[in-house]
Write an enzyme that holds these catalytic residues in place. Structure first.
Site, PDB file in Angstrom:
ATOM      1  CG  ASP A 159      -1.958   7.700   0.802  1.00 57.27           C
ATOM      2  OD1 ASP A 159      -1.270   8.685   1.173  1.00 57.27           O
ATOM      3  OD2 ASP A 159      -2.689   7.475  -0.154  1.00 57.27           O
ATOM      4  CG  ASP A 169      -1.999   1.101   1.237  1.00 60.90           C
ATOM      5  OD1 ASP A 169      -2.451   1.527   0.377  1.00 60.90           O
ATOM      6  OD2 ASP A 169      -2.167   1.525   2.370  1.00 60.90           O
ATOM      7  CG  ASP A 173      -2.238   1.794   6.262  1.00 64.38           C
ATOM      8  OD1 ASP A 173      -2.294   1.384   4.996  1.00 64.38           O
ATOM      9  OD2 ASP A 173      -2.780   2.669   6.807  1.00 64.38           O
TER      10      ASP A 173
END
Length: 253
Positions: free
Chosen positions: A4, A2, A198
Site C-alpha cells: 500500500d 511494501d 513509502d
C-alpha cells in the site's frame, strides 16, 4: 517492497506499478511484497492485486499476520489467543494450530480491522490486565487511503496501553523479524537486496536495520519534506516505482 502506497492505493493501481512488476518477473528478479496490514489472507491479497492489474504469486506476498503467527508458533507452539482483527490474522493463527478464545488466553493479539468495536477493545484490556501477553501485528498509527489517513493498529494499541500500562510487542515492520523472514522467503542476502517503501518510520528504517539499501517512493505517506525530520536517510528518493522501469537491474544508476 511494501504494497500500500507503493504498488496500490486501496483498490487503485499506482501508475506504472504494473510495468515495474512485469519487468521484475521478466528478468527473473526475486521479490516479495510486504504489508503491515493484517486484514486479508495472502489469497485474498492476490485477488485484490489482480483486480488492480497486478499478477503476483501468492507465495510472493508476506503479511504482518503471517509474521505474527510465525513468531507465536516459535515462542509458544499450540497456544491460545484472543484476537482483535480480521480473517488474515485469524486464519494465520488457526493455520499454526492456535485456539482463539476469550477465556484465559496466552496472548491478546491486536491486528488491523475496519470495524474496531468498543466491546472487543474492552475485552482485550481486561485480558491484558489479567496477565495475557500483549502482541500487535504492527505499530502503524495510520494507513493511507484515497480520501486521507485511516487509523491503524498502532493507534488502537496506544489506547490499550494507556488503559493497562502494558506495551505490546510489535512483530511487523520495522521489526527486523519481518525483514529476515522476507529475505529467507526469497533466498536473498541483505548485501544484494533493497527495500522499497513509502514510509520512513517503517519501511526505510526496517530496511536500514536489516542491512538493505532502501528506496523511498513519494506515492504514499512520507514526503520529501518529512524525510528531513529523520536522523537517517534512504539510499534514494524517487517519485514512484514507475521511475524504476528499465532500471530494475541497476536501481542506483
Amino acid at each position: 517492497m511494501d504494497m500500500d502506497g507503493v504498488l496500490v492505493h486501496e483498490e487503485h493501481l499506482v501508475p506504472g506499478a504494473d510495468r515495474f512488476m512485469q519487468e521484475l518477473q521478466d528478468t527473473g528478479t526475486p521479490f516479495i511484497v510486504l504489508t503491515n496490514n493484517s486484514i486479508r489472507t495472502r489469497r485474498d491479497l492476490q485477488a485484490r492485486l489482480r483486480r488492480t492489474g497486478l499478477e503476483i504469486p501468492e507465495e510472493s506476498i508476506w503479511t504482518s499476520a503471517l509474521a505474527t503467527a510465525t513468531f507465536l508458533h516459535n515462542q509458544r507452539p499450540g497456544g491460545t489467543a484472543y484476537v482483535v482483527g480480521e480473517s488474515g490474522l485469524t486464519t494465520a493463527l488457526h493455520d499454526i494450530g492456535y485456539i482463539i478464545t476469550d477465556i484465559d488466553p496466552d496472548y491478546v493479539v491486536l491486528g488491523e480491522t475496519r470495524t474496531y468495536s468498543f466491546e472487543a477493545i474492552t475485552t482485550a484490556i481486561r485480558l491484558v490486565e489479567r496477565g495475557a501477553r500483549f502482541i500487535a501485528t504492527n505499530p502503524d498509527a495510520t494507513g493511507p487511503s484515497r480520501d486521507g489517513s485511516l487509523p491503524a493498529t498502532g493507534s488502537v494499541a496506544a489506547l490499550i496501553t494507556r488503559a493497562t500500562g502494558r506495551e505490546p510487542y510489535y512483530v511487523g515492520k520495522p521489526n527486523a523479524l519481518m525483514m529476515r523472514s522476507a529475505l529467507r522467503a526469497i533466498g536473498a542476502h541483505s548485501e544484494n537486496t533493497l527495500m522499497i517503501g513509502d514510509r520512513m518510520d517503517t519501511d526505510v528504517v526496517s530496511g536500514l536495520e536489516a542491512g538493505l539499501q532502501t528506496i523511498l517512493v513519494l506515492t504514499g505517506i512520507s514526503t520529501r519534506a518529512s524525510v528531513e525530520m529523520y536522523p537517517f536517510r534512504p539510499t534514494r528518493v524517487i517519485e514512484s516505482v514507475a521511475d524504476l522501469v528499465g532500471h530494475t537491474e541497476t536501481p542506483f544508476g
